[in-house]
Structures are given as C-alpha cells and as structure tokens.
Design an enzyme around this catalytic site. Sequence first.
Site, PDB file in Angstrom:
ATOM      1  CG  HIS A 157      -1.872   1.092   1.342  1.00  0.00           C
ATOM      2  ND1 HIS A 157      -1.494   2.397   1.592  1.00  0.00           N
ATOM      3  CD2 HIS A 157      -3.240   1.114   1.235  1.00  0.00           C
ATOM      4  CE1 HIS A 157      -2.566   3.169   1.623  1.00  0.00           C
ATOM      5  NE2 HIS A 157      -3.637   2.420   1.419  1.00  0.00           N
ATOM      6  CB  THR A 158       3.634   2.752  -0.230  1.00  0.00           C
ATOM      7  OG1 THR A 158       2.873   3.711  -0.948  1.00  0.00           O
ATOM      8  CG2 THR A 158       4.001   1.561  -1.112  1.00  0.00           C
ATOM      9  CG  ASP A 159      -0.046   7.414   2.372  1.00  0.00           C
ATOM     10  OD1 ASP A 159       0.684   7.712   3.343  1.00  0.00           O
ATOM     11  OD2 ASP A 159      -0.932   8.164   1.942  1.00  0.00           O
ATOM     12  CG  LEU A 160      -2.318   0.536   5.379  1.00  0.00           C
ATOM     13  CD1 LEU A 160      -2.009  -0.947   5.269  1.00  0.00           C
ATOM     14  CD2 LEU A 160      -3.055   0.830   6.651  1.00  0.00           C
ATOM     15  CG  ASN A 187      -4.927   6.710   3.498  1.00  0.00           C
ATOM     16  OD1 ASN A 187      -5.837   7.521   3.298  1.00  0.00           O
ATOM     17  ND2 ASN A 187      -3.710   6.886   3.015  1.00  0.00           N
TER      18      ASN A 187
END
Length: 301
Positions: free
Chosen positions: A189-192, A196
């Site tokens: 995901h990288t922006d969890l 979010n």
Amino acid sequence: MILLPDAVRAMADRGPDWARWVQDLPHWTQDQVREWELRVDGTPANGSTSLVLPVITPLGQSAVLKLGFPDDESEHEHLALRRWAGHGAVRLLSAQPHRRALLLERLPTRDLNTLTDVDACEAVCALYRRIHVPAIPRLRTLTTWLEQRIAELSELPRNTPVPRRLVEHALTLARDLSAEPDGGAVLLHTDLHYDNVLAAAVADSADPWRVIDPKPLSGDPHFEVAPMLWNRWDELAGDVRDGVRRRFYTIVDGAEFDEDRARAWVILRMVHNAVWELSRAAHPDPGWLTVCVAVAKAVQD
C-alpha cells in the site's frame, strides 16, 4: 456544475500542473458522472490529491467517484484495488485509469483515529496479512525506489540541515537493502495509516476494516511501517521516543516482522521525507523536518 471544496481549489497553488487540473476538474467530473450514469448523492469532499464525490450507481448502489491528480504514485491504484478485490480493501467498481477516475464502494466515515494508536497498529497488522499478496506485474518496485534514494543521498550537500550521521546511516541501509535478492515481493500500500483505513460497509467483527488510497509498489512488506509512526504526531507530545517505539514494536510483534529490517526501512523513509521536504517544498516546514528526524532517531537502538 460541481462546486469544488475549498481544499481542492487550494491545490491550484501547488504549481502550474495542479492549477490546470483544478481548472478542468468540474467539467471532467460532470463528464464522468454522465458517462457512468451516476447520480450525485451528497457534498463533494477530498483527499490530499483528489476530489471525492458521493454518488448512486444506475443499479442503486451507494458509491463514491474519486478523481485524482495524475501523479506517478496514483498511476497503478486501480491495479492494486482490482487485485485485492475487496479483501481488506475498498472494492473497486469501475475505473478509467487514464483519467484517474475510480468508482468505489461507499464506506462509512469511521477510520482508525477512533481507536487508540496501539489498537490501530494492531488493526493494521491484521490488514497487512490480507493485502500483502504476491506482487503483480506493471507495478513500480522498491528496487527502483532504492536506486533513486541512493543517488539522492549520495549527492546530498554536507550542509543539508539533516544530521549528517543520520544521512550516512540511511545511505548505508539503502545500499545494504538494494544488494539483497528481490524475491518474495508483495503488493504494498505504502501509505497505510490511520486516515487511510475505513470501517467495512457491512459490520463484521472478524474483518472490520478496509484500506483506501493505496500508492502501490512491489517489494518488502517491512516498508509499510513508517506512516503509522509519523501520523497522529500531536498525541506523542512529551513522550516522542517512547510513543514512537511503542507503535513500532506493536507493529513488529503483531505482523511478525523482522525488527532490524523494519527499523532500516523506517530510518530510510524518514530521511527521504526530510530530504524531499528540503528539496521540493517552496517553504520547508521545520516542524515536519523535526518529526522526520525524531522518528528516525526513536527507532534506533
């Protein structure tokens, strides 16, 4: 005509490309509503790089139309959502990737900010197990990301206002990580973080949360930890080191991560965040730079 939220109109100040996108967005939104035969069902909202419009589909389903700024990070969002197919993630109903237009199931507005940070970290660990599936083709890779960071840190002037010892440590970590085999890569995901993750549309005590807004990459799952450490920062006032470490170890233990690998990625991501702020922001935020350095130092032994 769709009336843009003030926060979306303010995105025009980010530069010429953003200004053009904001200017075209109302007409673009109307075109997409007509093409998908949607009915507007509420007030427009926004994410950090998108307009989000509540709608009803021709079949009477509650949904949201998400129209994003065409940046590199969002290019493959539809691929990640399609791969997850609603398992641990918001369900994708339709997509026009070239327009950054996504039609998504509508989720409740409850997010992980309603939990304590430790409980939220535990919830995210459960989501890791659902969304960290084998990587799919076409995604950008952490290998490429690391190559960019090595070049970035190698060329960094010595007078950059980030502790030099921390920069050198991050550069060593980046080189060590890039030398490792790229096997076992998963969809990231990288922006969890807390904002979010939303509650599932149908209450399910065994599977209560869904991720939204992925910025997908292919690579090492340990990369995911850092956003859970730097968000909800105000809560850590007066207890930064212990608070960051409490979150860090909750995730490492709950996700059964390797502690050293998780630590390496956190340090590298935080140094990159600081360098990006200094090199790209018109007016670098000293508060954010302090956060970046504080998180990196807190996870070090």
